[in-house]
Scaffold this motif. Structure first.
Motif, PDB file in Angstrom:
ATOM      1  N   LEU A  92       6.549 -14.636   3.959  1.00 37.37           N
ATOM      2  CA  LEU A  92       6.046 -13.307   3.579  1.00 37.37           C
ATOM      3  C   LEU A  92       6.096 -12.373   4.783  1.00 37.37           C
ATOM      4  O   LEU A  92       6.515 -11.209   4.678  1.00 37.37           O
ATOM      5  N   LEU A  93       5.720 -12.889   5.945  1.00 40.34           N
ATOM      6  CA  LEU A  93       5.753 -12.067   7.165  1.00 40.34           C
ATOM      7  C   LEU A  93       7.182 -11.667   7.525  1.00 40.34           C
ATOM      8  O   LEU A  93       7.424 -10.541   7.970  1.00 40.34           O
ATOM      9  N   ALA A  94       8.119 -12.578   7.323  1.00 36.90           N
ATOM     10  CA  ALA A  94       9.518 -12.273   7.656  1.00 36.90           C
ATOM     11  C   ALA A  94      10.022 -11.104   6.816  1.00 36.90           C
ATOM     12  O   ALA A  94      10.649 -10.173   7.329  1.00 36.90           O
ATOM     13  N   VAL A  95       9.725 -11.138   5.517  1.00 39.83           N
ATOM     14  CA  VAL A  95      10.203 -10.068   4.636  1.00 39.83           C
ATOM     15  C   VAL A  95       9.588  -8.728   5.042  1.00 39.83           C
ATOM     16  O   VAL A  95      10.242  -7.688   4.991  1.00 39.83           O
ATOM     17  N   SER A  96       8.341  -8.756   5.490  1.00 42.62           N
ATOM     18  CA  SER A  96       7.691  -7.487   5.818  1.00 42.62           C
ATOM     19  C   SER A  96       7.966  -7.032   7.242  1.00 42.62           C
ATOM     20  O   SER A  96       7.558  -5.938   7.636  1.00 42.62           O
ATOM     21  N   ALA A  97       8.700  -7.836   8.007  1.00 43.76           N
ATOM     22  CA  ALA A  97       8.875  -7.545   9.438  1.00 43.76           C
ATOM     23  C   ALA A  97       9.580  -6.218   9.709  1.00 43.76           C
ATOM     24  O   ALA A  97       9.382  -5.605  10.755  1.00 43.76           O
ATOM     25  N   GLY A  98      10.384  -5.753   8.755  1.00 39.25           N
ATOM     26  CA  GLY A  98      11.102  -4.504   8.971  1.00 39.25           C
ATOM     27  C   GLY A  98      10.308  -3.270   8.589  1.00 39.25           C
ATOM     28  O   GLY A  98      10.809  -2.146   8.710  1.00 39.25           O
ATOM     29  N   SER A  99       9.086  -3.460   8.133  1.00 37.47           N
ATOM     30  CA  SER A  99       8.314  -2.332   7.602  1.00 37.47           C
ATOM     31  C   SER A  99       7.077  -2.045   8.446  1.00 37.47           C
ATOM     32  O   SER A  99       6.480  -2.962   9.012  1.00 37.47           O
ATOM     33  N   VAL A 100       6.699  -0.762   8.511  1.00 38.56           N
ATOM     34  CA  VAL A 100       5.462  -0.430   9.224  1.00 38.56           C
ATOM     35  C   VAL A 100       4.246  -0.682   8.338  1.00 38.56           C
ATOM     36  O   VAL A 100       3.123  -0.724   8.826  1.00 38.56           O
ATOM     37  N   ASN A 101       4.462  -0.822   7.050  1.00 34.60           N
ATOM     38  CA  ASN A 101       3.343  -1.099   6.146  1.00 34.60           C
ATOM     39  C   ASN A 101       3.085  -2.599   6.091  1.00 34.60           C
ATOM     40  O   ASN A 101       3.984  -3.375   5.802  1.00 34.60           O
ATOM     41  N   GLU A 102       1.845  -2.984   6.353  1.00 38.67           N
ATOM     42  CA  GLU A 102       1.611  -4.424   6.445  1.00 38.67           C
ATOM     43  C   GLU A 102       1.592  -5.086   5.077  1.00 38.67           C
ATOM     44  O   GLU A 102       1.239  -4.469   4.078  1.00 38.67           O
ATOM     45  N   PRO A 103       1.988  -6.355   5.055  1.00 37.49           N
ATOM     46  CA  PRO A 103       2.011  -7.097   3.792  1.00 37.49           C
ATOM     47  C   PRO A 103       0.588  -7.488   3.389  1.00 37.49           C
ATOM     48  O   PRO A 103      -0.313  -7.476   4.224  1.00 37.49           O
ATOM     49  N   GLN A 104       0.429  -7.831   2.135  1.00 31.59           N
ATOM     50  CA  GLN A 104      -0.871  -8.265   1.649  1.00 31.59           C
ATOM     51  C   GLN A 104      -0.662  -9.428   0.685  1.00 31.59           C
ATOM     52  O   GLN A 104       0.191  -9.341  -0.214  1.00 31.59           O
ATOM     53  N   LEU A 105      -1.451 -10.468   0.876  1.00 29.52           N
ATOM     54  CA  LEU A 105      -1.494 -11.532  -0.126  1.00 29.52           C
ATOM     55  C   LEU A 105      -2.845 -11.387  -0.816  1.00 29.52           C
ATOM     56  O   LEU A 105      -3.882 -11.444  -0.149  1.00 29.52           O
ATOM     57  N   ILE A 106      -2.809 -11.124  -2.125  1.00 24.27           N
ATOM     58  CA  ILE A 106      -4.086 -10.910  -2.817  1.00 24.27           C
ATOM     59  C   ILE A 106      -4.427 -12.099  -3.702  1.00 24.27           C
ATOM     60  O   ILE A 106      -3.560 -12.772  -4.246  1.00 24.27           O
ATOM     61  N   HIS A 107      -5.724 -12.321  -3.817  1.00 22.20           N
ATOM     62  CA  HIS A 107      -6.245 -13.447  -4.596  1.00 22.20           C
ATOM     63  C   HIS A 107      -7.399 -12.928  -5.449  1.00 22.20           C
ATOM     64  O   HIS A 107      -8.386 -12.419  -4.922  1.00 22.20           O
ATOM     65  N   LEU A 108      -7.240 -13.001  -6.748  1.00 21.13           N
ATOM     66  CA  LEU A 108      -8.329 -12.667  -7.669  1.00 21.13           C
ATOM     67  C   LEU A 108      -8.683 -13.937  -8.424  1.00 21.13           C
ATOM     68  O   LEU A 108      -7.805 -14.765  -8.679  1.00 21.13           O
ATOM     69  N   GLU A 109      -9.949 -14.065  -8.755  1.00 18.31           N
ATOM     70  CA  GLU A 109     -10.315 -15.304  -9.436  1.00 18.31           C
ATOM     71  C   GLU A 109     -11.427 -15.086 -10.435  1.00 18.31           C
ATOM     72  O   GLU A 109     -12.437 -14.462 -10.135  1.00 18.31           O
ATOM     73  N   TYR A 110     -11.174 -15.621 -11.622  1.00 16.94           N
ATOM     74  CA  TYR A 110     -12.163 -15.563 -12.703  1.00 16.94           C
ATOM     75  C   TYR A 110     -12.418 -16.988 -13.150  1.00 16.94           C
ATOM     76  O   TYR A 110     -11.478 -17.738 -13.409  1.00 16.94           O
ATOM     77  N   ASP A 111     -13.692 -17.372 -13.221  1.00 14.45           N
ATOM     78  CA  ASP A 111     -14.000 -18.722 -13.687  1.00 14.45           C
ATOM     79  C   ASP A 111     -14.763 -18.640 -14.992  1.00 14.45           C
ATOM     80  O   ASP A 111     -15.961 -18.367 -15.006  1.00 14.45           O
ATOM     81  N   GLY A 112     -14.057 -18.858 -16.090  1.00 20.55           N
ATOM     82  CA  GLY A 112     -14.686 -18.789 -17.415  1.00 20.55           C
ATOM     83  C   GLY A 112     -14.864 -20.166 -18.012  1.00 20.55           C
ATOM     84  O   GLY A 112     -15.048 -20.301 -19.218  1.00 20.55           O
ATOM     85  N   ARG A 113     -14.801 -21.193 -17.177  1.00 19.59           N
ATOM     86  CA  ARG A 113     -14.928 -22.554 -17.705  1.00 19.59           C
ATOM     87  C   ARG A 113     -16.355 -22.801 -18.168  1.00 19.59           C
ATOM     88  O   ARG A 113     -17.313 -22.444 -17.478  1.00 19.59           O
ATOM     89  N   LYS A 114     -16.474 -23.425 -19.340  1.00 18.86           N
ATOM     90  CA  LYS A 114     -17.796 -23.763 -19.861  1.00 18.86           C
ATOM     91  C   LYS A 114     -18.189 -25.119 -19.283  1.00 18.86           C
ATOM     92  O   LYS A 114     -17.406 -26.068 -19.351  1.00 18.86           O
ATOM     93  N   ASN A 115     -19.349 -25.209 -18.702  1.00 22.75           N
ATOM     94  CA  ASN A 115     -19.842 -26.433 -18.041  1.00 22.75           C
ATOM     95  C   ASN A 115     -18.815 -27.018 -17.072  1.00 22.75           C
ATOM     96  O   ASN A 115     -18.667 -28.235 -16.981  1.00 22.75           O
TER      97      ASN A 115
END
Ligand code: BES
Ligand code: ZN
Ligand code: ZN
Length: 496
Positions: A228-251
């Protein structure tokens, strides 16, 4: 726009227009007779004159005391599909909006796929059809036309009000989630940088009250997210890895499903630069990550009984003195080494780290969405997305979800033979296969290395994530592809 359900027959005193769906093999039904009466015989007249025959993609409009009735053809009821209903109602809705109608009635009619499915399709067609992206138009002389209210009439189906309510609710959630994805994906590349998309994800997570985490350049360095860093190396805008999480498990019981999206906010190709023609369309190369946000929204709104982890790998792909280059060898987060032969095959690079990251949570399934290859566009065009799967049963379930949701998937191979194509002489693998030779499968083979051993499905949405020609109820720009099919799979898998 408000959608309400009323337990009575269509009433032209409380709406200024109605849309009536008619099957070509049911032109004599009591339903049609009823609306013929309401149209003062105009409908029968049009059928008699052969102006209207109920075939797919046909419509006729009548005026009734200053109000309007559009009758839409749905084709043969024995073969008619959900997409036909969505197109018919979406198009009729758009016409009525153009005529400045403010309130539209839709009488629920004899249903072939169940009243819940029918209502869902009507609502999807109307709400997705109502979408437009015009925030950058500064000329406001022509005030934006807007429909305020849609009333779903269900008199003939009083006993089935519950089914209709469920269908309307599901249709609304799927359509809103699709439109949410479209609104982010349609943003131009100077606005929608990786940080912009991450902020949208954060806003959404706050709204939905779910977990949100983001990793920027510094954190990614610590995590060894070198691809991911390699792909973004040519850009001044920094990369972001985002993580969202929803836990709807019953018990605590229930599956964990990771949904991973390619989020290249602009793909110039990098040092292996693309031709100028249509390069502007590469703002849509973030569509996979945008779909992840819509899927999270839908899963939370539907309270699915599962833990859903949404991951987006966001970066620009630009050429510069600091950009990654053909011949570079990158050690990915997984420890596997990749020889870069083409910097334009950046999607698989960023996804390699995102898939490795996803596997840390031991998911039962991983689904990735990516505008990955031009080869997939050549194979399937803008009508069907490519499906690549390392598990047959999972693959079948995805195909079924595609048929139900209308976001069609077609299986393409990612079997062991294809792994040969990405063998490298000096690293573990290389990031391209052979030119003009199974490019979509070569891309999938690359991803498979990082998804293993988890059951994994890869959706190549390169041809379907946006459209440059209006496609029925889907207008120009982002289509939100992936939101409905993946949500459908998750619903099917978690409801029992
Ligand atoms: N984002 C493109 C794929 C793409 C092309 C999407 C056209 C939609 C329309 C992707 O990053 C890419 O450039 N892939 C290369 C891979 C090749 C260099 C192995 C491609 O498909 O040409
Ligand atoms: Zn590329
Ligand atoms: Zn790309």
């Amino acid at each position: 726009m408000q959608i309400i359900i009323e337990e009575k027959s269509a009433n032209l005193n409380e709406v200024d227009s109605i849309i009536v769906g008619v099957y070509s093999d049911k032109l004599d039904s009591p339903f049609v007779k009823n609306f013929d009466k309401l149209s003062n015989g105009q409908l029968k007249g049009a059928i008699g004159n052969k102006e209207f025959d109920g075939k797919e993609s046909t419509a006729v409009m009548f005026r009734i005391d200053g109000n309007k009735m559009i009758v839409v053809g749905l084709g043969d009821s024995k073969v008619s599909k959900g997409e036909v209903i969505k197109n018919a109602f979406g198009n009729a809705f758009s016409s009525l909006k153009e005529y400045s109608c403010k309130t539209i009635g839709v009488p629920v009619f004899e249903s072939v796929g169940g009243l819940d499915f029918l209502s869902r399709c009507i609502v999807e067609g109307v709400v997705i059809g109502d979408y437009s992206f015009n925030k950058y138009k500064t000329d406001n002389t022509d005030p934006k036309k807007q429909v305020d209210k849609v009333i779903v009439y269900c008199q003939e189906h009083n006993n089935s009000k519950m089914l209709i309510e469920n269908g309307v609710k599901l249709g609304q959630i799927l359509a809103d989630s699709t439109n949410l994805t479209r609104t982010i994906a349609n943003e131009p590349a100077n606005v929608a940088t990786p940080v912009f998309v991450a902020n949208k994800a954060k806003e959404l997570a706050n709204q939905l009250k779910i977990k949100y985490e983001v990793f920027g350049r510094k954190e990614l360095e610590k995590m060894d997210a070198n691809a991911l860093l390699a792909v973004s190396a040519g850009s001044v805008n920094e990369p972001q890895l985002i993580h969202l999480e929803y836990d709807g498990r019953k018990n605590g019981k229930g599956k964990t499903i990771a949904v991973v999206g390619k989020g290249i906010t602009f793909d110039s190709g990098g040092i292996s630069i693309k031709p100028a023609l249509k390069m502007e369309e590469m703002k849509f190369d973030k569509s996979g990550a945008c779909a992840v946000l819509g899927i999270m929204n839908a899963c939370v709104k539907l309270s699915v009984n599962a833990r859903i982890i949404g991951i987006g790998a966001l970066s620009e792909n630009l050429p510069s003195g600091s950009a990654y280059k053909p011949s570079d060898i990158i050690k990915t987060m997984s420890g596997k080494t990749v020889e870069v032969q083409n910097t334009d095959a950046e999607g698989r690079m960023v996804l390699s780290d995102a898939l490795t990251y996803a596997n840390k949570f031991k998911p039962d399934y991983i689904i990735d969405l990516a505008t990955l290859t031009g080869a997939c566009v050549v194979a399937l065009g803008d009508l069907t997305s490519g499906l690549f799967c390392n598990d047959e049963e999972f693959e079948k379930k995805m195909i079924i979800a595609g048929q139900t949701s209308g976001e069609k998937l077609w299986s393409l191979p990612v079997s062991a033979e294809y792994d040969e194509k990405i063998k490298s002489d000096i690293a573990d693998i290389k990031n391209v296969g052979e030119s003009y030779n199974a490019g979509a499968s070569a891309g999938a083979s690359f991803l498979k290395v990082f998804a293993a051993p988890t059951k994994w499905a890869h959706l190549d949405i390169a041809g379907t994530a946006w459209t440059v020609r209006p496609k029925g109820y889907l207008g120009l720009g982002s289509t939100g592809m992936g939101v409905r099919v993946v949500t459908q799979f998750i619903m099917n898998e978690t409801s029992s």
